[in-house]
Scaffold this active site. Structure first.
Site, PDB file in Angstrom:
ATOM      1  N   ALA A 138      -9.774   5.642   4.465  1.00 25.60           N
ATOM      2  CA  ALA A 138      -9.613   6.814   5.339  1.00 25.60           C
ATOM      3  C   ALA A 138     -10.894   7.620   5.502  1.00 25.60           C
ATOM      4  O   ALA A 138     -11.645   7.833   4.547  1.00 25.60           O
ATOM      5  CB  ALA A 138      -8.498   7.739   4.850  1.00 25.60           C
ATOM      6  N   GLY A 139     -11.108   8.045   6.729  1.00 30.22           N
ATOM      7  CA  GLY A 139     -12.183   8.978   7.050  1.00 30.22           C
ATOM      8  C   GLY A 139     -13.494   8.361   7.480  1.00 30.22           C
ATOM      9  O   GLY A 139     -14.364   9.057   8.003  1.00 30.22           O
TER      10      GLY A 139
ATOM     11  N   SER B 184      -9.221   3.504  12.123  1.00 31.41           N
ATOM     12  CA  SER B 184      -9.549   4.275  13.327  1.00 31.41           C
ATOM     13  C   SER B 184     -10.952   3.993  13.841  1.00 31.41           C
ATOM     14  O   SER B 184     -11.169   3.902  15.052  1.00 31.41           O
ATOM     15  CB  SER B 184      -9.398   5.774  13.054  1.00 31.41           C
ATOM     16  OG  SER B 184      -8.076   6.092  12.721  1.00 31.41           O
TER      17      SER B 184
ATOM     18  N   LYS C 158       0.866  -1.172   0.000  1.00 29.66           N
ATOM     19  CA  LYS C 158       0.000   0.000   0.000  1.00 29.66           C
ATOM     20  C   LYS C 158       0.905   1.225   0.000  1.00 29.66           C
ATOM     21  O   LYS C 158       1.614   1.481   0.971  1.00 29.66           O
ATOM     22  CB  LYS C 158      -0.917   0.005   1.221  1.00 29.66           C
ATOM     23  CG  LYS C 158      -1.870   1.195   1.244  1.00 29.66           C
ATOM     24  CD  LYS C 158      -2.643   1.257   2.553  1.00 29.66           C
ATOM     25  CE  LYS C 158      -3.478   2.533   2.588  1.00 29.66           C
ATOM     26  NZ  LYS C 158      -3.957   2.835   3.957  1.00 29.66           N
TER      27      LYS C 158
ATOM     28  N   GLY D 183      -8.324   9.558   9.802  1.00 30.46           N
ATOM     29  CA  GLY D 183      -8.675   9.680  11.205  1.00 30.46           C
ATOM     30  C   GLY D 183      -9.673  10.762  11.542  1.00 30.46           C
ATOM     31  O   GLY D 183      -9.968  10.990  12.716  1.00 30.46           O
TER      32      GLY D 183
END
Length: 259
Positions: A185-186, A208, A98, A159
């Site tokens: 992400a997010g 996260s 990645k 995050g």
């Protein structure tokens, strides 16, 4: 069966789990098992054979049915990412990498130019390249053209828990892509993962949202169920949107009276 194809690898789970931010390795392992994930990403700096307390490679490699996807988090240039990828492949034996290149620690936005350069070179070297990118349809297509196994546009900042802030651009990427699009992400809630899958994403990567949840294993399982539901909805084909109301019942007669 409906499988996710990445290079020569085939996965039945479309949930990819990150391994950062967990309070301890035991909780991380429990969450991975609860998620049913088969592909797990881990930062190169967590491959630490000398400091067992910091090492994640040992616990992760002991899991059955798990493929590791090392990431280059911490790299700020293509050169650094390529170097990290070589070390990661030697340590893990995994062909996956990645590519994460985010030079500014304040916002952690991926550097598009450096990411493209690193991905181009690593794909030529035989890696299964999974680049973390801004939600840019042009960049996504260029990465597909140089041989990436997938593209991983961010839903929102790492995050941040802001969900699918880039939904419109991600839809464009999906429409034009010939390789799996994986939202990374997010994401904060399982409903957001379901929405990403309903759009046609091949998978989602979550870290996260699971790691800092009150009950990480339970949240991991919730995301797994949401991903499956979203994929089923996409395959079943959602009803089209309309700018005006459409009655679900005939309006020609009511109680024997013609309208």
């Amino acid at each position: 069966m409906d499988f996710l194809h990445l290079g020569s690898f085939v996965f039945s789970s479309r949930l990819i789990l990150g391994t950062g931010k967990f309070s301890n390795a035991d909780l991380m392992i429990e969450a991975i098992k609860a998620s049913g994930a088969q592909l797990v990403t881990v930062a190169l700096r967590r491959f630490n054979r000398e400091q067992i307390a910091d090492d994640l490679f040992g616990p992760l490699s002991a899991l059955q049915g798990i493929t590791l996807m090392p990431n280059t988090s911490g790299a700020s240039t293509a050169r650094e990412a390529i170097h990290a990828a070589h070390i990661a492949r030697e340590l893990s034996g995994s062909p996956f990498i990645k590519v994460e290149i985010h030079p500014n620690p304040q916002h952690l936005m991926p550097d598009a130019l450096e990411t493209w350069e690193a991905s181009r070179i690593l794909a030529k070297e035989g890696f299964l390249v999974m680049p973390y990118i801004p939600a840019d349809p042009v960049l996504a297509k260029r990465l597909e053209e140089v041989g990436c196994a997938s593209v991983m546009p961010l839903g929102s900042a790492i995050g941040s828990g802001q969900g699918l802030a880039n939904a419109g651009m991600i839809e464009l990427i999906i429409r034009e892509s010939g390789i799996p699009v994986i939202v990374d992400a997010g994401l904060r809630a399982p409903s957001e993962a379901a929405a990403a899958m309903e759009m046609g994403c091949g998978a989602v990567l979550v870290n996260s949202a699971v790691a800092v949840a009150g009950n990480p294993p339970e949240m991991a399982n919730a995301f797994a169920e949401a991903v499956r539901a979203g994929r089923r909805a996409f395959k079943a084909e959602l009803m089209p949107k309309s700018s005006f109301a459409l009655s679900t019942s005939p309006l020609t007669t009511f109680l024997g009276k013609k309208s």
